[in-house]
Design an enzyme around this catalytic site. Structure first.
Site, short mmCIF file in Angstrom:
data_model
loop_
_atom_site.label_atom_id
_atom_site.label_comp_id
_atom_site.label_asym_id
_atom_site.label_seq_id
_atom_site.Cartn_x
_atom_site.Cartn_y
_atom_site.Cartn_z
N ARG A 41 3.22 6.30 0.61
CA ARG A 41 3.61 5.14 1.11
C ARG A 41 2.64 4.47 2.17
O ARG A 41 2.21 5.08 3.16
CB ARG A 41 4.93 5.13 1.87
CG ARG A 41 5.60 3.85 2.04
CD ARG A 41 7.05 4.24 2.46
NE ARG A 41 7.30 5.02 3.88
CZ ARG A 41 7.43 4.33 4.86
NH1 ARG A 41 7.19 3.02 4.99
NH2 ARG A 41 7.47 5.13 5.75
N THR A 42 2.11 3.52 1.77
CA THR A 42 1.27 2.70 2.92
C THR A 42 2.11 1.37 3.63
O THR A 42 2.92 0.59 3.03
CB THR A 42 -0.04 1.94 2.40
OG1 THR A 42 0.46 1.11 1.17
CG2 THR A 42 -0.88 3.06 1.82
N ASP A 43 2.27 1.16 4.79
CA ASP A 43 2.71 0.42 5.77
C ASP A 43 1.95 -1.13 5.57
O ASP A 43 0.78 -1.08 5.15
CB ASP A 43 3.16 0.79 6.83
CG ASP A 43 4.11 1.85 7.13
OD1 ASP A 43 4.87 2.25 6.05
OD2 ASP A 43 4.32 2.78 7.77
N LYS A 44 2.67 -2.18 6.26
CA LYS A 44 2.12 -3.43 6.38
C LYS A 44 0.88 -3.24 6.97
O LYS A 44 0.47 -2.37 8.13
CB LYS A 44 2.92 -4.15 7.22
CG LYS A 44 2.53 -5.64 7.47
CD LYS A 44 3.30 -6.38 8.37
CE LYS A 44 2.84 -7.72 8.79
NZ LYS A 44 3.31 -8.47 9.68
N GLY A 321 0.46 2.27 10.36
CA GLY A 321 -0.25 3.02 9.42
C GLY A 321 0.21 3.82 8.28
O GLY A 321 1.20 3.28 7.90
#
Length: 327
Positions: A41-44, A321
């Site tokens: 999962r990668t955040d904004k 992050g």
């Protein structure tokens, strides 16, 4: 798919899968029916160059071309491989590699008068950066590198396989370098804090001994580098590949065939976005100006008091992050 008010890459992907005829339209709203699972999962604000998702699809003709025709140009499907029944891309992934692209003036000593466009990283400073990054290798208690774990939480222990900074290069008149880190898994903000602490040491705000101290039970003030520049480079399936990669039925989940496409994609979309955003918003320079308010020798009680006084500065720290294991 996305639970937030903002459109996500997954939303675009699911829409393209439906429009191309790879999945039934009525399953688009509930992808669990298609056994959909993202690997990491990668955040904004965080880009991905080598992500994998697993799901059940109809194997239509020219499947990659048809899916990509329904995707915006900054989202590309690079390959498709058959996997074992019940395969889960998150659970089967045994390592992840992230990169962090940053302007090299970041490493200039705090007492040095720096001009962004003329600064060039010298060999001695790069060697020192790599010596400090190498300290992270092995298994350590990273509870100080996330906001969600206590010092006695077993899940705060993480295994880092490698971490280093590559040779600098110039883009748009500014010198940049790329840090790479490979680990089994990472906690929320862990990589940004690992890099943030090394920057604080190299700039002369903190002593080298703080790295080892941060692995102890004491609460240590670890600064979090901006989210801009963080990229999910690769997800690794080494155990799966050893067991199923050459069984005659399945292919190994490797990136060899896609390397060239990934390099072109990064040069076309990811690097320009990082460079242009840094030039316009100066997120790194703004964050560097907050390092002086950190107290790298303070106790937990002193830190709590300081945090109340410095909450306004958190807006300068950039977007969140990586979040592989932040649930």
């Amino acid at each position: 798919m996305g639970s937030s008010q903002f459109k996500t890459i997954e939303d675009d992907l699911v829409s393209a899968l439906v429009q191309s005829g790879c999945i039934p339209e009525n399953h688009g709203e509930n992808m669990k029916k298609m056994s959909f699972q993202r690997c990491a999962r990668t955040d904004k604000g965080v880009s991905a160059a080598g992500q994998i998702v697993s799901l059940k699809v109809r194997l239509i003709d020219d499947i990659l071309e048809k899916i990509n025709n329904h995707l915006p140009s900054h989202i590309r499907i690079l390959g498709l491989k058959r996997v074992t029944g019940g395969f889960n891309s998150k659970n089967k992934c045994d390592a992840r590699t992230y990169s962090y692209m940053l302007p090299t003036f970041t490493f200039a000593h705090k007492d040095e008068d720096v001009q962004e466009e003329t600064y060039r990283l010298n060999k001695e400073t790069l060697e020192r950066v790599n010596k400090l990054l190498a300290c992270y290798k092995g298994t350590h208690n990273f509870h100080n590198f996330t906001s969600q774990k206590g010092p006695k939480d077993p899940s705060a222990k993480r295994y880092i396989m490698e971490m280093y900074c590559g040779e600098p290069f110039v883009r748009e008149n500014i010198e940049f370098a790329v840090i790479k880190v490979k680990g089994q898994s990472f906690m929320m903000h862990q990589i940004r804090k690992m890099i943030g602490l090394v920057i604080a040491i190299v700039k002369g705000y903190a002593a080298e001994s703080i790295i080892e101290r941060s692995w102890g039970e004491e609460k240590v003030d670890v600064p979090k580098a901006p989210g801009l520049g963080l990229v999910l480079e690769r997800v690794h399936f080494e155990k799966y590949n050893r067991r199923f990669g050459n069984d005659g039925l399945h292919e190994p989940l490797e990136w060899t065939e896609e390397e060239e496409k990934i390099a072109v994609f990064k040069e076309q979309y990811i690097y320009p976005t990082i460079i242009n955003t840094e030039r316009e918003e100066k997120s790194m320079m703004n964050w560097l100006n907050t390092l002086s308010i950190h107290d790298f020798n303070s106790s937990a009680a002193e830190m709590q008091a300081n945090n109340k006084n410095s909450k306004n500065s958190s807006d300068l720290e950039g977007s969140d992050g990586c979040g592989d294991d932040s649930d």
